[in-house]
Scaffold this active site. Structure first.
Site, PDB file in Angstrom:
ATOM      1  CE  LYS A 177      34.201  56.973  25.045  1.00  0.00           C
ATOM      2  NZ  LYS A 177      33.249  57.107  25.931  1.00  0.00           N
ATOM      3  CD  GLU A 252      37.867  40.192  28.208  1.00  0.00           C
ATOM      4  OE1 GLU A 252      36.598  39.693  28.690  1.00  0.00           O
ATOM      5  OE2 GLU A 252      38.968  39.584  28.215  1.00  0.00           O
ATOM      6  CB  CYS A 286      31.795  41.387  32.558  1.00  0.00           C
ATOM      7  SG  CYS A 286      32.777  42.572  32.900  1.00  0.00           S
ATOM      8  CD  GLU A 386      26.103  40.778  29.719  1.00  0.00           C
ATOM      9  OE1 GLU A 386      26.190  41.497  28.750  1.00  0.00           O
ATOM     10  OE2 GLU A 386      27.122  40.738  30.590  1.00  0.00           O
TER      11      GLU A 386
HETATM   12  P1  ADP Z   1      27.373  49.773  27.993  1.00  0.00           P
HETATM   13  O1  ADP Z   1      25.964  49.096  27.605  1.00  0.00           O
HETATM   14  O2  ADP Z   1      28.227  48.947  29.100  1.00  0.00           O
HETATM   15  O3  ADP Z   1      27.497  51.179  28.364  1.00  0.00           O
HETATM   16  P2  ADP Z   1      28.981  50.379  25.592  1.00  0.00           P
HETATM   17  O4  ADP Z   1      29.531  49.131  24.850  1.00  0.00           O
HETATM   18  O5  ADP Z   1      27.897  51.034  25.095  1.00  0.00           O
HETATM   19  O6  ADP Z   1      28.466  49.451  26.890  1.00  0.00           O
HETATM   20  O7  ADP Z   1      29.949  51.171  26.242  1.00  0.00           O
HETATM   21  C1  ADP Z   1      31.311  50.856  26.415  1.00  0.00           C
HETATM   22  C2  ADP Z   1      32.276  51.716  26.220  1.00  0.00           C
HETATM   23  O8  ADP Z   1      32.208  51.840  24.784  1.00  0.00           O
HETATM   24  C3  ADP Z   1      31.942  53.334  26.429  1.00  0.00           C
HETATM   25  O9  ADP Z   1      33.225  53.896  26.845  1.00  0.00           O
HETATM   26  C4  ADP Z   1      31.221  53.884  25.550  1.00  0.00           C
HETATM   27  O10 ADP Z   1      31.386  55.141  25.285  1.00  0.00           O
HETATM   28  C5  ADP Z   1      31.863  53.075  24.263  1.00  0.00           C
HETATM   29  N1  ADP Z   1      31.394  53.102  23.208  1.00  0.00           N
HETATM   30  C6  ADP Z   1      30.025  53.242  22.730  1.00  0.00           C
HETATM   31  N2  ADP Z   1      29.768  52.985  21.490  1.00  0.00           N
HETATM   32  C7  ADP Z   1      30.839  53.088  20.965  1.00  0.00           C
HETATM   33  C8  ADP Z   1      31.338  53.260  19.584  1.00  0.00           C
HETATM   34  N3  ADP Z   1      30.500  53.244  18.596  1.00  0.00           N
HETATM   35  N4  ADP Z   1      32.591  53.274  19.233  1.00  0.00           N
HETATM   36  C9  ADP Z   1      33.491  53.129  20.109  1.00  0.00           C
HETATM   37  N5  ADP Z   1      33.199  53.177  21.468  1.00  0.00           N
HETATM   38  C10 ADP Z   1      32.014  53.136  21.649  1.00  0.00           C
END
Ligand code: ADP
Length: 500
Positions: A177, A252, A286, A386
């Site tokens: 995903k 991570e 990161c 961050e």
């Molecule tokens: P960033 O702020 O770097 O976008 P996120 O943690 O929001 O970081 O996103 C990292 C990944 O996690 C993306 O692929 C995003 O779609 C996914 N993601 C965000 N929210 C969720 C959630 N509730 N459950 C699973 N995956 C998620």
């Protein structure tokens, strides 16, 4: 202008639309009018199909000999070499990083492919003597099952490769995903796996939003493992969900990495490291250098050098070969960085350079923030949280001990660096810096694929990616005893009878 790519999900060896007809858009962060790709807005029903395909494929894939599994990955490596430039160009357009960095991102995928492929002929376990006669003891690595891999946008090829490749060599099947900001890069990458001939269902791709596609994947009862790279907030949700549902989980998350510059450092070298560490990928790594901890004896001089060098950095589209610093990935990142600048002003931080959105004509259609230098005190929020943008904070210290204490005074612990010519201090730093990675006379960025990658404290949950350490994420140990004595031998009992 290149035609937009129409991305689809890849499930059980087929390119498919999501059940919903809704699609989402990926636009060039340097030039908003350019649509790079559209991609499906997947939901739980699409996730169900991908998990079912991965589960079915797992039954046979786990029995394919590891060296044969690894040969597919080797082929992926060769194809990544072939498509390196195409992928790098796409990446620059889709998420904005300068071309030379985008090529590095793909190269990391290539390195990971060849390294992981070699592992197919190792995956070593142990043999050890049994305490009983005529008995044999050994350990073997077993795959875990169906793995959900959830990835961010900042390394849109390298991070998926880091997860997919070892997972497959170890005998698992996967569902990727990818981040909603980089669907085109993910699609091209999965096309390469398809071209390498992987059996259907072994690798699956589900596009979509975190809440709509990521969440059901993490919650799915038939997923055995989740490997996640992203924000601490999402990581907390992923960790809690996996805890509740007894899934293996590798996280991570955030960092607040620092580079120390001591008074005896080679200042030119430290400057090269600081500029690359702070402003490479517009600070959206990161491992980016977010804090520069400067000894008071060199602070003034080093700050002047840093300002001079930073003023020469050219802001622009990643696809322009003259660009040093590209745009931020999207509007919300731009807002986030701007918000931190407001906080910096409120807290009394001194803005020594930049500190604002770039407003010139050529930047109007993108998310450009000027490379920024802030003079701060260690308790300010900008020195502790961050930011994930081209912002570096300067902190003055009076001693080596204070430098170490300040570097460690953060809930995170990914990367750390010290510039010094004093070998004794370097070794103390190697021992005392609380971070998963420490660089001596190098910047906080520059991980290589054959060494473990990950952080201590709230950056991770004790796992490491890359190197052989990642095998402990994607396999489970099985201990095997073979008794060839022909009789029941009771460990700890029968071999102690004579002592009675
Ligand atoms: P960033 O702020 O770097 O976008 P996120 O943690 O929001 O970081 O996103 C990292 C990944 O996690 C993306 O692929 C995003 O779609 C996914 N993601 C965000 N929210 C969720 C959630 N509730 N459950 C699973 N995956 C998620």
């Amino acid at each position: 202008m290149t035609e937009p790519l129409i991305c689809q999900n890849y499930i059980d060896g087929e390119w498919l639309s999501a059940a919903s007809v809704d699609t989402l858009e990926s636009r060039n962060p340097a030039l908003n009018s350019e649509l790079v790709a559209t991609f499906p807005r997947s939901a739980a029903i699409d996730v169900d199909a991908a998990v079912a395909a991965a589960r079915k494929a797992y039954r046979t894939w786990r029995l394919v000999p590891a060296p044969a599994r690894a040969e597919y990955i080797f082929r992926v490596g060769e194809l990544l070499v072939k498509y390196k430039e195409e992928l790098a160009q796409l990446m620059s357009r889709e998420m904005g990083k300068p071309l030379k960095e985008a090529r590095g991102d793909v190269q990391e995928g290539i390195d990971c492919a060849f390294y992981s492929a070699g592992e197919g002929r190792r995956l070593f376990g142990q043999t050890t003597p049994s305490e009983m006669p005529n008995k044999f003891a050994m350990t073997v690595r077993m795959p875990i099952g169906v793995c959900a891999l959830i990835t961010p946008w900042n390394f849109p090829v390298a991070i998926p490769c880091w997860k997919i490749m070892p997972a497959l060599v170890c005998g698992n099947t996967v569902i990727l995903k990818p981040a909603e900001d980089t669907p085109a890069c993910a699609t091209k990458l999965i096309q390469i796996f398809q071209e390498a001939g992987l059996p259907k269902g072994v690798i699956n791709l589900v596009h979509g939003l975190g809440e709509e596609a990521g969440k059901p994947l993490v919650e799915h009862p038939d997923v055995d493992l989740v490997s996640f790279t992203g924000s601490s907030e999402t990581g907390a949700f992923v960790g809690a969900t996996c805890g509740r549902t007894h899934k293996r989980v590798c996280l991570e998350m955030g960092g607040k990495n620092a580079q120390i510059v001591m008074e005896d450092a080679d200042l030119e070298l430290a400057l090269d490291g600081a500029v690359w560490g702070a402003f490479g990928t517009s600070g959206q790594r990161c491992t980016a250098t977010s804090r520069l901890i400067l000894h008071r004896d060199i602070k003034e001089k080093f700050t002047a050098m840093l300002k001079e060098r930073t003023s020469k950095l050219r802001l622009g589209a990643g696809t322009d070969p003259n660009t040093d610093v590209g745009p931020l990935v999207n509007a919300s990142q731009l807002q986030r960085v701007s918000k931190y600048l407001e906080i910096a002003h409120q807290e009394g931080a001194k803005v020594l350079m930049g500190g604002e959105i770039a407003h010139e004509e050529q930047f109007q259609q993108g998310y450009f923030f000027r490379p920024t230098i802030l003079d701060v005190t260690p308790q300010m929020r900008v020195a502790r949280e961050e930011i994930f943008g081209p912002v570096v904070t300067l902190i003055e210290v009076n001693s080596f001990e204070e430098a170490i204490a300040i570097l460690n005074d953060t809930p995170y612990g990914l990367s750390s660096s010290i510039y010094t010519r004093d070998i004794n201090r370097a070794f103390v730093a190697m021992r005392d810096l609380e971070a998963g990675i420490t660089y001596i006379n190098g910047p906080t960025i520059g991980a290589e694929v054959h060494l473990p990658f990950g952080g201590v404290k709230q950056t991770g949950n004790g796992h490491r990616e890359a190197g052989t350490a990642v095998l402990d994420v994607f396999t489970e140990w099985k201990t095997v005893y073979v008794d060839f004595s022909g009789s029941l031998q009771r460990a700890q009992i029968d071999n102690r009878e004579a002592e009675l």
